[in-house]
Design an enzyme around this catalytic site. Structure first.
Site, PDB file in Angstrom:
ATOM      1  N   ASN A  37       0.865  -1.186   0.000  1.00  0.00           N
ATOM      2  CA  ASN A  37       0.000   0.000   0.000  1.00  0.00           C
ATOM      3  C   ASN A  37       0.901   1.236   0.000  1.00  0.00           C
ATOM      4  OD1 ASN A  37      -1.832   2.023   0.486  1.00  0.00           O
ATOM      5  ND2 ASN A  37      -2.326   1.361   2.586  1.00  0.00           N
ATOM      6  N   LYS A  78       0.030   4.238  -0.217  1.00  0.00           N
ATOM      7  CA  LYS A  78      -0.678   5.392   0.378  1.00  0.00           C
ATOM      8  C   LYS A  78      -0.512   6.629  -0.519  1.00  0.00           C
ATOM      9  CE  LYS A  78       0.114   3.393   4.887  1.00  0.00           C
ATOM     10  NZ  LYS A  78      -0.091   3.523   6.304  1.00  0.00           N
ATOM     11  N   HIS A  83      -9.671   0.614   5.013  1.00  0.00           N
ATOM     12  CA  HIS A  83      -8.407   0.928   5.698  1.00  0.00           C
ATOM     13  C   HIS A  83      -8.694   1.888   6.857  1.00  0.00           C
ATOM     14  CE1 HIS A  83      -4.356   2.289   6.514  1.00  0.00           C
ATOM     15  NE2 HIS A  83      -3.921   1.253   5.831  1.00  0.00           N
ATOM     16  N   GLU A 126      -7.153   4.339   7.993  1.00  0.00           N
ATOM     17  CA  GLU A 126      -6.954   5.773   7.728  1.00  0.00           C
ATOM     18  C   GLU A 126      -8.198   6.367   7.077  1.00  0.00           C
ATOM     19  OE1 GLU A 126      -3.253   5.344   5.598  1.00  0.00           O
ATOM     20  OE2 GLU A 126      -2.240   4.834   7.469  1.00  0.00           O
ATOM     21  N   GLU A 156      -5.346  -5.373  10.623  1.00  0.00           N
ATOM     22  CA  GLU A 156      -4.386  -4.285  10.813  1.00  0.00           C
ATOM     23  C   GLU A 156      -4.685  -3.567  12.135  1.00  0.00           C
ATOM     24  OE1 GLU A 156      -2.529  -3.037   6.835  1.00  0.00           O
ATOM     25  OE2 GLU A 156      -4.215  -1.729   7.252  1.00  0.00           O
ATOM     26  N   GLY A 185       2.119   2.119  10.831  1.00  0.00           N
ATOM     27  CA  GLY A 185       3.026   3.254  10.680  1.00  0.00           C
ATOM     28  C   GLY A 185       3.706   3.675  11.964  1.00  0.00           C
ATOM     29  N   SER A 199       3.285  -2.203  10.508  1.00  0.00           N
ATOM     30  CA  SER A 199       4.739  -2.181  10.726  1.00  0.00           C
ATOM     31  C   SER A 199       5.395  -3.531  10.433  1.00  0.00           C
ATOM     32  CB  SER A 199       5.068  -1.699  12.144  1.00  0.00           C
ATOM     33  OG  SER A 199       4.623  -0.363  12.322  1.00  0.00           O
TER      34      SER A 199
HETATM   35  C1  PEP Z   1      -0.929   0.011   6.048  1.00  0.00           C
HETATM   36  O1  PEP Z   1      -1.046   1.196   5.831  1.00  0.00           O
HETATM   37  O2  PEP Z   1      -1.773  -0.774   5.615  1.00  0.00           O
HETATM   38  C2  PEP Z   1       0.216  -0.442   6.832  1.00  0.00           C
HETATM   39  C3  PEP Z   1       0.209  -1.656   7.300  1.00  0.00           C
HETATM   40  O3  PEP Z   1       1.233   0.473   7.057  1.00  0.00           O
HETATM   41  P1  PEP Z   1       2.652   0.192   7.761  1.00  0.00           P
HETATM   42  O4  PEP Z   1       3.184  -1.109   7.179  1.00  0.00           O
HETATM   43  O5  PEP Z   1       3.487   1.369   7.403  1.00  0.00           O
HETATM   44  O6  PEP Z   1       2.401   0.074   9.219  1.00  0.00           O
END
Ligand code: PEP
Length: 255
Positions: free
Chosen positions: A9, A11, A100, A102, A172, A178, A218
């Site tokens: 992703n 983003k 997601h 976000e 997630e 992040g 992460s």
């Molecule tokens: C994501 O945005 O789906 C994600 C898992 O981000 P990160 O790997 O940076 O934590």
């Protein structure tokens, strides 16, 4: 059909030339890893303006696939600034990330809207990667299973068997996205097993065993192998580490 899968992703990162450069590096670094029985399906999810160019740069007919990060719930119409599932399919998208955290947080996307987006994406032939995950205070108050159970019931389990068959789930935990604070492999496995059990209840055991469930939050080149070794973890939805070709290639090789 259950499979190993790694989705990147991107983003809201990278200009068009930067995206083309990165996808070229990823294809170079990962092509040799993208063969063999355990090799995952690889889904690259760039921002909308990069979709066509990145799709053109992916080897056709193999392990690489193109995905979007969102879609609108209608096929077309007076929705300025929006992009429909049909448009995404027309530029070669096969997958779309929905739900997601976000977008749930900043764009106020709720289960009702996400239900409409899921239906629209499926009707256009896209495969949704549907995200669920709890905030930190929910985990700390021991409410994770209740929270995830509700997200699944309200967001996903209205789909028919045929529709659900096209869906990949991404667990997630919001506190891990992040932040550099990854869930332990035991924490990930526990929630993945819970998700599979809830799918078995809502559909049946075979559907549950056939569902691909990714971990996101992460995940990186150092911890991917440990996470992916868990019996109910089928791969990852990768944010930050998907922007570094060498790291992403290592993650792809972590099965
Ligand atoms: C994501 O945005 O789906 C994600 C898992 O981000 P990160 O790997 O940076 O934590």
């Amino acid at each position: 059909m259950r499979k190993n899968l790694v989705a990147g992703n991107w983003k809201m990162n990278l200009t068009y030339p930067e995206g083309l450069a990165l996808v070229g590096e990823i294809v170079n670094a990962a092509s040799s890893a993208a063969t063999g029985a355990n090799a995952p399906e690889i889904v690259i999810c760039p921002p909308f303006p990069l979709l066509h160019g990145v799709g053109q740069a992916l080897p056709q007919g193999g392990k690489f696939h193109l995905g979007a990060q969102n879609c609108h719930q209608k096929e077309s119409g007076a929705f300025t600034g929006e992009v429909s599932p049909k448009m995404l399919a027309s530029v070669g998208c096969e997958y779309v990330i929905l739900g997601h955290s976000e977008r749930r947080q900043y764009l106020r996307e709720d289960d009702d809207l996400l239900g409409q987006k899921l239906k629209a994406a499926l009707a256009a032939g896209l495969k949704p990667i549907f995200c669920v995950g709890e905030p930190l205070d929910t985990r700390e108050s021991d409410e994770t299973f209740n929270f995830i159970g509700k997200q699944l019931a309200d967001g996903l389990f209205h789909l028919s068997n045929e529709e659900f068959d096209q869906v990949t789930i991404a667990y997630e935990p919001i506190w891990a996205i992040g932040t550099g604070r990854t869930a332990t492999s035991a924490q990930a496995q526990e929630v993945h097993a819970f998700i599979r059990e809830r799918i078995a209840r809502a559909y049946d055991g075979k559907v549950a065993l056939d569902t691909t469930i990714l971990y996101g939050g992460s995940a990186n080149a150092q911890n991917a192998r440990e996470l992916f070794s868990q019996p109910d973890v089928d791969g990852g939805l990768i944010g930050g580490a998907a922007l570094k070709a060498a790291d992403f290639a290592t993650i792809i090789q972590s099965f």
